[in-house]
Design a protein around this motif. Structure first.
Motif, PDB file in Angstrom:
ATOM      1  N   LYS A   1     -71.093  39.204 -46.592  1.00  0.00           N
ATOM      2  CA  LYS A   1     -72.537  39.334 -46.366  1.00  0.00           C
ATOM      3  C   LYS A   1     -72.840  39.431 -44.872  1.00  0.00           C
ATOM      4  N   LEU A   2     -72.176  38.600 -44.078  1.00  0.00           N
ATOM      5  CA  LEU A   2     -72.383  38.656 -42.627  1.00  0.00           C
ATOM      6  C   LEU A   2     -71.985  40.003 -42.050  1.00  0.00           C
ATOM      7  N   VAL A   3     -70.824  40.503 -42.474  1.00  0.00           N
ATOM      8  CA  VAL A   3     -70.319  41.772 -41.946  1.00  0.00           C
ATOM      9  C   VAL A   3     -71.201  42.940 -42.390  1.00  0.00           C
ATOM     10  N   SER A   4     -71.781  42.841 -43.579  1.00  0.00           N
ATOM     11  CA  SER A   4     -72.600  43.959 -44.054  1.00  0.00           C
ATOM     12  C   SER A   4     -74.019  43.943 -43.496  1.00  0.00           C
ATOM     13  N   THR A   5     -74.399  42.859 -42.808  1.00  0.00           N
ATOM     14  CA  THR A   5     -75.744  42.800 -42.236  1.00  0.00           C
ATOM     15  C   THR A   5     -75.747  42.617 -40.716  1.00  0.00           C
ATOM     16  N   SER A   6     -74.596  42.322 -40.127  1.00  0.00           N
ATOM     17  CA  SER A   6     -74.537  42.074 -38.690  1.00  0.00           C
ATOM     18  C   SER A   6     -74.745  43.357 -37.898  1.00  0.00           C
TER      19      SER A   6
END
Length: 160
Positions: free
Chosen positions: A53-58
């Motif tokens: 989730k972090l990688v897909s929104t960062s």
């Protein structure tokens, strides 16, 4: 003779109770170990999903949520130590769907089809999902340079 038989019966019962207690202790210890392994697996899966989730929104990786910027991915290949300070020991594998594999480097840009960011050896837990790959300088036409978006597969691996 009767006293000796009672003594033998007492010793046998005591031994039987001790064996049963050890069997119960071994069973409970094994059950607890199984529960700990299950909890560890669940925790790892939660961590990888949160990392995904972090990688897909960062903004380090994406132009907008789930739209990965090919230029940013190329630049981040050289920044593994800094990324690991932020996200832990992980690997990000981004692959364009349906194309021959050519790793993205400064030499192969923009004719490349996958990025492998922060590769590591060893056991890992991984999750993947489809996403869009945005190419800022995708197509050159008579009217200029136009961005392009391709379909890709994103895989995040977290290492123990």
């Amino acid at each position: 003779m009767k006293g000796q038989a009672q003594l033998m019966e007492y010793i046998f019962m005591t031994l039987l109770i001790v064996v049963i207690l050890f069997a119960v202790i071994i069973f409970l210890a094994g059950w607890q170990a199984t529960q700990l392994k299950l909890e560890k697996t669940k925790t790892q899966s939660q961590y990888v999903l949160n990392l995904l989730k972090l990688v897909s929104t960062s903004p380090l990786f994406v132009k907008e949520p789930s739209v990965y910027d090919a230029g940013k991915l190329l630049a981040l290949k050289q920044e593994c130590k800094e990324l690991e300070k932020l996200f832990g020991r992980f690997t990000l594998n981004v692959t364009l769907v349906g194309q021959e594999l050519t790793e993205c480097t400064s030499d192969t840009w923009p004719d490349c089809t996958y990025w492998l960011i922060c590769p590591h050896p060893g056991n890992y837990t991984a999750y993947g999902f489809p996403a869009a790959i945005y190419w800022p300088a995708g197509r050159v036409t008579d009217y200029g340079i136009h961005p392009r978006i391709d379909l890709g597969w994103i895989e995040v691996r977290w290492y123990e």
